[in-house]
Motif scaffolding. Structure first.
Motif, PDB file in Angstrom:
ATOM      1  N   LYS A  52       0.746  -1.231   0.352  1.00  0.00           N
ATOM      2  CA  LYS A  52       0.103  -0.341  -0.284  1.00  0.00           C
ATOM      3  C   LYS A  52       0.949   1.596   0.053  1.00  0.00           C
ATOM      4  N   GLN A  53       0.698   2.741  -0.810  1.00  0.00           N
ATOM      5  CA  GLN A  53       1.024   3.106  -0.571  1.00  0.00           C
ATOM      6  C   GLN A  53       0.976   4.187   0.687  1.00  0.00           C
ATOM      7  N   LYS A  54       2.005   4.450   1.112  1.00  0.00           N
ATOM      8  CA  LYS A  54       1.690   5.628   2.088  1.00  0.00           C
ATOM      9  C   LYS A  54       1.292   6.662   1.989  1.00  0.00           C
ATOM     10  N   THR A  55       0.714   7.749   2.628  1.00  0.00           N
ATOM     11  CA  THR A  55       0.186   9.171   2.871  1.00  0.00           C
ATOM     12  C   THR A  55       0.579   9.703   3.749  1.00  0.00           C
ATOM     13  N   ILE A  56       0.640  11.555   4.023  1.00  0.00           N
ATOM     14  CA  ILE A  56       0.905  11.919   4.892  1.00  0.00           C
ATOM     15  C   ILE A  56      -0.687  11.947   5.825  1.00  0.00           C
ATOM     16  N   PHE A  57      -2.157  11.437   5.637  1.00  0.00           N
ATOM     17  CA  PHE A  57      -3.066  12.652   6.183  1.00  0.00           C
ATOM     18  C   PHE A  57      -3.720   9.636   6.683  1.00  0.00           C
ATOM     19  N   VAL A  58      -3.792   8.743   6.307  1.00  0.00           N
ATOM     20  CA  VAL A  58      -3.305   7.876   6.619  1.00  0.00           C
ATOM     21  C   VAL A  58      -2.720   6.727   6.580  1.00  0.00           C
ATOM     22  N   GLY A  59      -2.294   6.056   6.774  1.00  0.00           N
ATOM     23  CA  GLY A  59      -0.891   5.004   7.593  1.00  0.00           C
ATOM     24  C   GLY A  59      -0.917   4.434   5.778  1.00  0.00           C
ATOM     25  N   GLU A  60      -2.256   4.443   4.830  1.00  0.00           N
ATOM     26  CA  GLU A  60      -2.250   4.132   3.561  1.00  0.00           C
ATOM     27  C   GLU A  60      -2.982   3.814   3.447  1.00  0.00           C
ATOM     28  N   SER A  61      -2.929   4.263   1.943  1.00  0.00           N
ATOM     29  CA  SER A  61      -3.774   4.177   0.688  1.00  0.00           C
ATOM     30  C   SER A  61      -4.860   2.851   0.214  1.00  0.00           C
ATOM     31  N   GLU A  62      -5.895   2.908  -0.321  1.00  0.00           N
ATOM     32  CA  GLU A  62      -6.564   2.629  -0.782  1.00  0.00           C
ATOM     33  C   GLU A  62      -6.032   1.176  -2.044  1.00  0.00           C
ATOM     34  N   GLY A  63      -5.681   2.284  -2.801  1.00  0.00           N
ATOM     35  CA  GLY A  63      -4.866   1.410  -3.810  1.00  0.00           C
ATOM     36  C   GLY A  63      -3.683   0.944  -3.529  1.00  0.00           C
ATOM     37  N   GLY A  64      -2.661   0.123  -4.484  1.00  0.00           N
ATOM     38  CA  GLY A  64      -1.505  -0.435  -4.374  1.00  0.00           C
ATOM     39  C   GLY A  64      -0.795   1.034  -4.250  1.00  0.00           C
ATOM     40  N   LYS A  65       0.788   0.713  -4.881  1.00  0.00           N
ATOM     41  CA  LYS A  65       1.931   1.326  -4.509  1.00  0.00           C
ATOM     42  C   LYS A  65       2.030   1.847  -5.811  1.00  0.00           C
ATOM     43  N   SER A  66       2.185   3.189  -6.201  1.00  0.00           N
ATOM     44  CA  SER A  66       2.422   3.630  -7.082  1.00  0.00           C
ATOM     45  C   SER A  66       3.945   4.216  -7.631  1.00  0.00           C
ATOM     46  N   ASN A  67       4.910   4.309  -6.986  1.00  0.00           N
ATOM     47  CA  ASN A  67       6.566   4.604  -6.614  1.00  0.00           C
ATOM     48  C   ASN A  67       6.884   4.412  -5.720  1.00  0.00           C
ATOM     49  N   ASN A  68       8.417   4.631  -5.690  1.00  0.00           N
ATOM     50  CA  ASN A  68       9.223   4.197  -4.255  1.00  0.00           C
ATOM     51  C   ASN A  68       9.638   5.264  -4.531  1.00  0.00           C
ATOM     52  N   LEU A  69      10.198   6.816  -4.509  1.00  0.00           N
ATOM     53  CA  LEU A  69      10.906   7.833  -5.107  1.00  0.00           C
ATOM     54  C   LEU A  69      11.262   8.030  -3.722  1.00  0.00           C
ATOM     55  N   ILE A  70      12.449   7.645  -3.518  1.00  0.00           N
ATOM     56  CA  ILE A  70      13.218   8.401  -2.773  1.00  0.00           C
ATOM     57  C   ILE A  70      14.104   9.582  -2.237  1.00  0.00           C
ATOM     58  N   ILE A  71      14.310  10.194  -1.075  1.00  0.00           N
ATOM     59  CA  ILE A  71      14.997  11.885  -1.744  1.00  0.00           C
ATOM     60  C   ILE A  71      15.710  11.456  -0.968  1.00  0.00           C
ATOM     61  N   LYS A  72      17.434  11.758  -1.074  1.00  0.00           N
ATOM     62  CA  LYS A  72      18.210  12.183  -0.292  1.00  0.00           C
ATOM     63  C   LYS A  72      18.975  13.507  -0.784  1.00  0.00           C
ATOM     64  N   THR A  73      19.257  14.079   0.983  1.00  0.00           N
ATOM     65  CA  THR A  73      20.102  15.353   0.826  1.00  0.00           C
ATOM     66  C   THR A  73      21.202  16.148   1.807  1.00  0.00           C
ATOM     67  N   ASP A  74      21.815  16.827   1.703  1.00  0.00           N
ATOM     68  CA  ASP A  74      23.010  16.493   2.627  1.00  0.00           C
ATOM     69  C   ASP A  74      22.050  16.574   4.017  1.00  0.00           C
ATOM     70  N   THR A  75      21.221  17.397   3.844  1.00  0.00           N
ATOM     71  CA  THR A  75      21.143  16.978   5.218  1.00  0.00           C
ATOM     72  C   THR A  75      20.163  16.421   6.192  1.00  0.00           C
ATOM     73  N   ASP A  76      19.875  15.740   5.049  1.00  0.00           N
ATOM     74  CA  ASP A  76      19.227  13.961   5.192  1.00  0.00           C
ATOM     75  C   ASP A  76      17.978  14.587   5.620  1.00  0.00           C
ATOM     76  N   THR A  77      17.069  15.079   6.065  1.00  0.00           N
ATOM     77  CA  THR A  77      15.956  15.544   6.374  1.00  0.00           C
ATOM     78  C   THR A  77      14.578  14.843   7.141  1.00  0.00           C
ATOM     79  N   GLY A  78      14.605  13.389   6.684  1.00  0.00           N
ATOM     80  CA  GLY A  78      13.922  12.273   7.003  1.00  0.00           C
ATOM     81  C   GLY A  78      12.786  11.546   5.688  1.00  0.00           C
ATOM     82  N   GLU A  79      12.131  10.870   5.718  1.00  0.00           N
ATOM     83  CA  GLU A  79      11.533  10.030   5.002  1.00  0.00           C
ATOM     84  C   GLU A  79      10.484  11.027   4.198  1.00  0.00           C
ATOM     85  N   GLU A  80       9.845  11.318   3.634  1.00  0.00           N
ATOM     86  CA  GLU A  80       8.587  11.665   2.302  1.00  0.00           C
ATOM     87  C   GLU A  80       8.110  10.538   1.715  1.00  0.00           C
ATOM     88  N   PHE A  81       6.305  10.870   1.649  1.00  0.00           N
ATOM     89  CA  PHE A  81       5.613   9.824   0.749  1.00  0.00           C
ATOM     90  C   PHE A  81       5.419   9.703  -0.522  1.00  0.00           C
TER      91      PHE A  81
END
Length: 190
Positions: A52-81
């Motif tokens: 399931k795709q994680k969202t900001i409002f609900v733990g997981e969405s209704e449909g299947g996951k649409s992406n696994n985009l991972i962003i890393k920065t020099d400061t690494d601010t954490g995980e975003e969905f």
């Protein structure tokens, strides 16, 4: 008579210059796409259907996951969905990776024209200040951009499978930092 010849010469130069400028922009500013017809057979897309795709409002969405985009920065601010939205405009195909709460957010947009693409970060907010129209936005520079798609061309209703990887410099001087992103995505073109 001499003024008319100069005017016609000027109009001729402008008429020829515009298509040359557009063609140069297309080949210089937009990066070449790669095509892999077997990309949709990748195991990651079968895993997407079960996760399931994680969202900001609900733990997981209704449909299947649409992406696994991972962003890393020099400061690494954490995980975003990121949510993936794909739309077909008449002249281009737009793929947006978006994160936000509905009031503000941002992400990355891939604009695809024929077999070339352009990446740009974006942000939005519902807090409007009087002189926002003067804000030119934050400085960024695309250092690397790669896009692999399963087909060369698409139309509304087609399934799209892809992979993207990029490296962006944000700001400049002592505030400069680098963002790196990569991930697979899939969707149906709206």
């Amino acid at each position: 008579m001499r003024k008319i010849k100069r005017l016609l010469l000027f109009i001729g130069i402008v008429t020829v210059s515009i298509p040359v400028f557009i063609a140069a922009y297309y080949f210089i500013a937009l990066k070449q796409n790669e095509t892999d017809p077997y990309l949709s057979k990748n195991l990651i897309f079968k895993i997407f259907d079960k996760q399931k795709q994680k969202t900001i409002f609900v733990g997981e969405s209704e449909g299947g996951k649409s992406n696994n985009l991972i962003i890393k920065t020099d400061t690494d601010t954490g995980e975003e969905f990121y949510n993936c939205y794909i739309s077909d405009n008449k002249l281009s195909l737009d793929i947006k990776f978006s994160v936000g709460d509905g009031f503000s957010g941002g992400g990355y947009e891939l604009e695809i024209i024929k077999n070339r693409h352009q990446l740009s970060p974006y942000h939005y907010t519902d807090v409007i200040r009087p002189f926002d129209f003067l804000d030119t936005g934050e400085y960024f520079k695309i250092l690397e951009s790669r896009l692999i798609l399963n087909k060369d061309s698409y139309k509304k209703g087609d399934s799209i499978y892809g992979y993207t990887a990029f490296k962006i410099q944000r700001r400049y001087g002592p505030e400069k930092y680098i963002e790196e992103g990569k991930g697979y995505f899939k969707g149906i073109i709206n």
